[in-house]
Write a protein that holds these residues in place. Structure first.
Motif, short mmCIF file in Angstrom:
data_model
loop_
_atom_site.label_atom_id
_atom_site.label_comp_id
_atom_site.label_asym_id
_atom_site.label_seq_id
_atom_site.Cartn_x
_atom_site.Cartn_y
_atom_site.Cartn_z
N PRO A 148 12.28 -18.01 13.80
CA PRO A 148 13.04 -18.74 14.84
C PRO A 148 12.26 -19.97 15.31
O PRO A 148 11.03 -19.96 15.35
CB PRO A 148 13.18 -17.70 15.96
N SER A 149 12.98 -21.01 15.69
CA SER A 149 12.34 -22.27 16.08
C SER A 149 11.40 -22.10 17.27
O SER A 149 10.29 -22.64 17.28
CB SER A 149 13.42 -23.31 16.41
N ASN A 150 11.84 -21.35 18.28
CA ASN A 150 10.98 -21.17 19.46
C ASN A 150 9.70 -20.42 19.12
O ASN A 150 8.66 -20.63 19.75
CB ASN A 150 11.75 -20.43 20.57
N GLU A 151 9.78 -19.52 18.14
CA GLU A 151 8.58 -18.80 17.73
C GLU A 151 7.60 -19.74 17.04
O GLU A 151 6.39 -19.67 17.27
CB GLU A 151 8.98 -17.65 16.80
N LEU A 152 8.11 -20.65 16.22
CA LEU A 152 7.24 -21.65 15.58
C LEU A 152 6.53 -22.50 16.63
O LEU A 152 5.33 -22.77 16.53
CB LEU A 152 8.07 -22.55 14.67
N ILE A 153 7.30 -22.91 17.64
CA ILE A 153 6.72 -23.76 18.68
C ILE A 153 5.70 -22.98 19.51
O ILE A 153 4.64 -23.49 19.86
CB ILE A 153 7.84 -24.34 19.56
N ARG A 154 6.02 -21.71 19.81
CA ARG A 154 5.07 -20.89 20.58
C ARG A 154 3.75 -20.77 19.82
O ARG A 154 2.67 -20.94 20.39
CB ARG A 154 5.67 -19.50 20.82
N ARG A 155 3.83 -20.51 18.54
CA ARG A 155 2.61 -20.35 17.75
C ARG A 155 1.81 -21.66 17.71
O ARG A 155 0.58 -21.65 17.78
CB ARG A 155 2.96 -19.92 16.32
N SER A 156 2.50 -22.79 17.55
CA SER A 156 1.78 -24.07 17.47
C SER A 156 1.15 -24.42 18.82
O SER A 156 0.05 -24.97 18.87
CB SER A 156 2.71 -25.20 17.01
N GLU B 259 0.10 -22.23 21.08
CA GLU B 259 -1.05 -21.34 21.27
C GLU B 259 -2.25 -21.82 20.45
O GLU B 259 -3.39 -21.73 20.88
CB GLU B 259 -0.68 -19.92 20.87
N LYS B 260 -1.97 -22.33 19.28
CA LYS B 260 -3.05 -22.79 18.40
C LYS B 260 -3.53 -24.19 18.75
O LYS B 260 -4.63 -24.60 18.41
CB LYS B 260 -2.54 -22.77 16.95
N GLY B 261 -2.66 -24.94 19.42
CA GLY B 261 -3.02 -26.31 19.79
C GLY B 261 -2.68 -27.33 18.72
O GLY B 261 -2.94 -28.52 18.87
N ARG B 262 -2.09 -26.92 17.64
CA ARG B 262 -1.66 -27.80 16.56
C ARG B 262 -0.89 -26.98 15.55
O ARG B 262 -1.05 -25.77 15.52
CB ARG B 262 -2.84 -28.49 15.90
N PRO B 263 -0.11 -27.61 14.68
CA PRO B 263 0.26 -29.03 14.67
C PRO B 263 1.43 -29.26 15.63
O PRO B 263 2.02 -28.30 16.15
CB PRO B 263 0.72 -29.22 13.23
N PRO B 264 1.80 -30.54 15.87
CA PRO B 264 2.99 -30.80 16.69
C PRO B 264 4.25 -30.31 15.97
O PRO B 264 4.48 -30.66 14.82
CB PRO B 264 3.00 -32.32 16.83
N ILE B 265 5.02 -29.48 16.65
CA ILE B 265 6.32 -29.03 16.13
C ILE B 265 7.33 -29.15 17.26
O ILE B 265 7.02 -28.82 18.41
CB ILE B 265 6.26 -27.57 15.63
N ALA B 266 8.51 -29.64 16.97
CA ALA B 266 9.53 -29.79 18.01
C ALA B 266 10.90 -29.41 17.45
O ALA B 266 11.18 -29.65 16.26
CB ALA B 266 9.57 -31.23 18.52
N VAL B 267 11.72 -28.84 18.31
CA VAL B 267 13.11 -28.60 17.95
C VAL B 267 13.81 -29.95 17.89
O VAL B 267 13.57 -30.84 18.72
CB VAL B 267 13.79 -27.71 19.01
N VAL B 268 14.66 -30.16 16.90
CA VAL B 268 15.46 -31.38 16.81
C VAL B 268 16.62 -31.22 17.78
O VAL B 268 17.59 -30.52 17.51
CB VAL B 268 15.96 -31.62 15.38
N LYS B 269 16.51 -31.84 18.94
CA LYS B 269 17.48 -31.62 20.02
C LYS B 269 18.70 -32.50 19.91
O LYS B 269 18.63 -33.61 19.38
CB LYS B 269 16.79 -31.85 21.38
N THR B 270 19.79 -32.01 20.45
CA THR B 270 21.00 -32.82 20.56
C THR B 270 20.92 -33.65 21.85
O THR B 270 20.13 -33.35 22.76
CB THR B 270 22.25 -31.93 20.64
N LEU B 271 21.76 -34.66 21.95
CA LEU B 271 21.79 -35.48 23.16
C LEU B 271 22.21 -34.65 24.38
O LEU B 271 21.74 -34.87 25.49
CB LEU B 271 22.73 -36.67 22.98
N GLU B 272 23.11 -33.68 24.16
CA GLU B 272 23.54 -32.83 25.27
C GLU B 272 22.36 -32.03 25.82
O GLU B 272 22.22 -31.86 27.04
CB GLU B 272 24.65 -31.88 24.81
#
Length: 385
Positions: free
Chosen positions: A318-326, A328-341
């Protein structure tokens, strides 16, 4: 930390503070040139008083037939906080104007008696900023295309920028050039014109003399991206097209579909690449990536196989899990591709005044705000209604 944050919060508070360009008057004569209008908008957000010569054709442009206050969405957004004037009022405004932004093209204002040569003689302190496809500087191109209207699309196409965007995995003719899906050329042109105007204004404060600032829309993207375009010049050949997969980094600098949605993975340096493979649970692939990169010219298929393997792994997380792991580790930058809404619903943007809510004759609208978060002279996007 809390004391620091409280101090900064008070420092950036806009209430009761002056604007940086308070007292500066700008006249924009843009026609259907939104790079010109964006320059005026940026100066207006810094506090300049901006007069805009109303253009009916520009006001008709809109998305999905939506008109607000009688004008299309682009004109409504870029016209906010500006005072509309007519040709009949221009001559009376000019003596008070500090900066004139001309988006009509070489010689057009001169034909009306208000071009740079005429105005510089009459108002030697005037700063004249010209925005056109090939500039006013008298080159063969600028003379040959003097009557060609300005356009974001041709601004992206002319300088090699668009040729670099496409699907690198497809052969010709399927990997065709792509346009950046926004007014990228006009946005950078507007920023270059506004920055040129401010540099000229600073010089005028010291010398009392005005300046001519010439910005060519077709040049801007190539000269403000010196690395991306310059690398091709230095190598003596065009770079392969690269939409989301970076031309140099492959596999780990891209967008990928996670289990639930797309994420952007921005690994640039080796520690980030190692960290990325660790957070997806496959640290062994880091060395495999390094070996494949070393052989990319002779055996590109190895990177394609690795790319497929990595994408299959990412698709299970899941995307949020990828971001949580990054995080916690301090790298690499990972972001969800957000919609304008989703962006509009985030408090962060509202707190920084990057998005503002306005009431327009009973209608609630969300508008872009200002990027200028300055301490003593904060930027402001004026109410459009």
């Amino acid at each position: 930390m809390m004391e620091r944050e409280a101090t900064l919060k008070e420092l950036f508070r806009p209430e009761g503070k002056p604007a940086a360009l308070e007292g500066v008057k700008v006249l924009e004569i843009c026609g259907v040139n939104f790079g010109c209008m964006i320059a005026g908008s940026l100066l207006q957000e810094l506090g300049a008083e901006v007069y805009t010569l109303f253009d009916e054709e520009a006001a008709k442009i809109t998305a999905e037939g939506v008109y607000i206050e009688g004008v299309g969405i682009p004109y409504f957004v870029e016209g906010r906080g500006k005072r509309r004037v007519t040709w009949g009022e221009v001559s009376s405004i000019l003596p008070t104007v500090d900066i004139l932004i001309d988006g009509l093209g070489p010689g057009k204002l001169a034909e009306r008696g208000v071009g740079y040569p005429q105005l510089a003689e009459k108002y030697p302190a005037l700063i004249y900023v010209a925005v056109s496809p090939f500039g006013h500087f008298p080159t063969q191109k600028s003379r040959e295309y003097a009557n060609m209207p300005d356009s974001d699309l041709t601004g992206q196409a002319y300088n090699g920028y668009m040729a670099m965007l496409g699907n690198p995995s497809l052969p010709e003719p399927y990997s065709y050039p792509l346009r950046a899906g926004i007014w990228l050329s006009w946005a950078f042109t507007g920023a270059a014109a506004a920055l040129g105007a401010l540099a000229a204004y600073w010089q005028r404060l010291k010398t009392g003399k005005g300046r001519f600032v010439d910005v060519a829309t077709n040049d801007v993207l190539s000269v403000v991206h010196p690395y991306q375009v310059g690398a091709g010049f230095i190598l003596g050949r065009g770079r392969r097209r690269s939409p989301t997969i970076d031309a140099n980094l492959y596999v780990t600098y891209t967008t990928a579909k996670a289990k639930d949605r797309f994420v952007a993975i921005a690994t640039v340096i080796w520690p980030e690449i190692e960290a990325f493979f660790e957070i997806i649970g496959r640290p062994d692939l880091a060395e495999k990536w390094r070996e494949a990169m070393a052989k990319v010219e002779e055996r590109p298929e190895e990177l394609h196989r690795l790319e497929k393997e990595v994408f299959n792994i990412v698709a299970q997380i899941p995307s949020n899990e990828l971001i949580r792991r990054s995080r916690e580790k301090g790298r690499p930058p990972i972001a969800v591709v957000k919609t304008l809404e989703e962006v509009a619903a985030q408090e962060h943007w509202h707190t920084r005044r990057a998005i503002m809510q306005v009431d327009c004759r009973g209608k609630r609208l969300l508008m872009p705000g200002t990027p200028y978060v300055l301490s003593e002279t904060p930027g402001r996007a004026n109410q459009p209604c």
